[in-house]
Design an enzyme around this catalytic site. Structure first.
Site, short mmCIF file in Angstrom:
data_model
loop_
_atom_site.label_atom_id
_atom_site.label_comp_id
_atom_site.label_asym_id
_atom_site.label_seq_id
_atom_site.Cartn_x
_atom_site.Cartn_y
_atom_site.Cartn_z
N ASP A 1 0.81 -1.22 0.00
CA ASP A 1 0.00 0.00 0.00
C ASP A 1 0.85 1.28 0.00
OD1 ASP A 1 -2.11 -1.70 0.11
OD2 ASP A 1 -2.79 -1.16 2.12
N ARG B 1 -16.95 -0.58 -23.77
CA ARG B 1 -17.46 -0.65 -22.40
C ARG B 1 -16.69 0.27 -21.45
NH1 ARG B 1 -17.57 -7.22 -22.40
NH2 ARG B 1 -19.75 -7.47 -22.95
N MET C 1 -6.03 -2.69 -4.44
CA MET C 1 -5.88 -2.58 -2.98
C MET C 1 -5.51 -1.16 -2.59
SD MET C 1 -4.30 -6.15 -1.63
CE MET C 1 -5.36 -7.60 -1.43
N ARG D 1 -6.24 0.43 1.44
CA ARG D 1 -7.30 0.62 2.46
C ARG D 1 -7.47 2.09 2.81
NH1 ARG D 1 -8.08 -3.15 6.71
NH2 ARG D 1 -7.95 -5.07 5.58
N HIS E 1 -5.67 -10.26 -4.34
CA HIS E 1 -4.35 -10.71 -3.89
C HIS E 1 -3.37 -10.99 -5.02
CE1 HIS E 1 -6.62 -10.94 -0.23
NE2 HIS E 1 -5.47 -10.96 0.42
O1 F6P Z 1 -2.28 -3.88 3.96
C1 F6P Z 1 -2.02 -4.51 2.79
C2 F6P Z 1 -3.26 -5.11 2.18
O2 F6P Z 1 -2.81 -5.64 0.98
C3 F6P Z 1 -4.45 -4.17 2.00
O3 F6P Z 1 -4.37 -3.34 0.89
C4 F6P Z 1 -5.60 -5.14 1.93
O4 F6P Z 1 -6.81 -4.53 2.28
C5 F6P Z 1 -5.18 -6.16 2.92
O5 F6P Z 1 -3.78 -6.17 2.93
C6 F6P Z 1 -5.73 -7.55 2.67
O6 F6P Z 1 -5.36 -8.37 3.74
P1 F6P Z 1 -5.68 -9.94 3.82
O7 F6P Z 1 -4.58 -10.65 3.10
O8 F6P Z 1 -5.67 -10.23 5.27
O9 F6P Z 1 -7.00 -10.18 3.17
#
Ligand code: F6P
Length: 359
Positions: A141, A176, A183, A185, A283
């Site tokens: 992040d 479209r 990601m 947060r 992920h």
């Molecule tokens: O803090 C890093 C991060 O990749 C965030 O951007 C994301 O919301 C979070 O981890 C996801 O975490 P987890 O792997 O626990 O779902």
């Protein structure tokens, strides 16, 4: 006389580049004739009797290009530190005492913690309890204060840019609107950087609450100007002007971010009448091989961490500033997230190439 022994652990969410740090630590410690052990699964490995592996040249050869962490990690468990601003967490005293015993019994003279805001918060507490701690910042992040950059970020951005390049071709073919949820947060760094590099037309980030009507207008104007498709990048933590962050409750009762991409896409379709599709990158951004930049940054961080141990600068965190790897007190790095300033040069540059932030 026995050799000096140091320990390393990876904690919190994984990211590309962790193995480059581990390799950097091992190689430079080996040159000083120190032994290195690696605690498994973050801080959990410090619980008695200690779950660890010996890290040497043989066990760390060829790991730099590997994603993830050879030591394993967790963002749960006995030492849990909540990620995010202002969340002071305390490791329970009995857990601290037990870990101290492990450290003493294993003759560990310094502990390198590779982690994000939550892990650094735990690290600070350990340091205040007398643990000889050195911090190494990581997070895709890129929202850690006191370092201009964390490794893992560049790799995540590269994955998001690759996704945008692919979405462009399918979006254009079908005329479209394509919405990519990435990601981020509390901070929109991944969305901003990938959006700029991937030719996005709309970027929605937590730092700039958006008005969906403004986004819809922007898309209609693009349509009128003859553009076939529109690319929208949304950070998972982005929020509308009149609403909050979108979270989902999991079966285990946890709250997870995600879902804003779908909501934005639905609203755009309703307001513009255009066909819209959503892609949630999730992920994929955390997995895979690190980029060149993250391999180099990870190696530099690992080498610097060993140098800081040599200098006895415990309680410090490795930090990247002005192209140099320096150090700062961990206390200066935690509880303050580095977010995108809406009035920064980068945001202005994005606006200058007609990227709409929905404001
Ligand atoms: O803090 C890093 C991060 O990749 C965030 O951007 C994301 O919301 C979070 O981890 C996801 O975490 P987890 O792997 O626990 O779902």
């Amino acid at each position: 006389m026995s050799k000096k022994r140091i320990a390393v652990l990876t904690s919190g969410g994984d990211c590309p580049g962790l193995n480059a740090v581990i390799r950097g630590v091992v190689k430079s410690a080996d040159r000083l004739k120190w032994e290195v052990i690696g605690f498994k699964d973050g801080f959990e490995g410090m619980l008695p009797p200690g779950d660890y592996v010996i890290l040497d040249r043989a066990s760390t050869t060829n790991i730099m290009s590997m994603g993830g962490t050879i030591l394993g990690t967790t963002n749960k468990g006995h030492f849990v530190a909540k990620v995010g601003m202002g969340d002071k967490t305390a490791v329970p005293p009995d857990v601290l005492q037990k870990s101290k015993k492990t450290i003493e019994e294993l003759r560990v003279e310094a502990l390198i913690i590779i982690g994000g805001d939550g892990s650094m918060t735990t690290g600070l507490q350990l340091f205040e309890e007398g643990f000889p701690v050195i911090g190494v910042p990581k997070t895709i992040d890129n929202d850690l204060e006191a370092t201009a950059m964390t490794f893992g970020f560049d790799s995540a951005v590269a994955t998001a840019v690759d996704a945008l390049d692919r979405l462009h071709t399918t979006g254009e073919s079908h005329k479209r609107v394509m919405v990519l949820e990435v990601m981020g947060r509390h901070a929109g760094w991944i969305a901003l950087h990938s959006g700029l590099a991937g030719g996005a037309n709309v970027i929605l980030i937590p730092e700039i609450p958006f008005d969906i009507n403004i986004v819809a207008e922007h898309i209609k104007n693009r349509d009128a100007a003859g553009y076939k498709s529109t690319m929208v990048v949304v950070a998972e933590g982005a929020k509308p002007k009149d609403g909050g962050t979108i979270v989902r409750k999991t079966e285990s009762g946890e709250y997870r971010l995600g879902g804003i991409g779908e909501i934005v896409a639905r609203e755009i379709a309703k307001l513009t009448g255009k066909e819209t599709r959503t892609c949630v990158l999730g992920h994929l951004q955390r997995g895979g091989a690190p980029t060149t930049l993250d391999r180099i940054l990870g190696t530099r961080f690992g080498v610097k961490a060993v140098e800081l141990i040599q200098q006895g600068k415990f309680g410090s965190m490795v930090s990247y500033q002005n192209y140099h790897v320096e150090d700062v007190p961990i206390a200066q790095a935690v509880h303050r997230l580095k977010t995108v300033s809406p009035r920064s040069q980068l945001v202005d540059t994005a606006r200058a190439v007609e990227i709409c932030f929905g404001d």
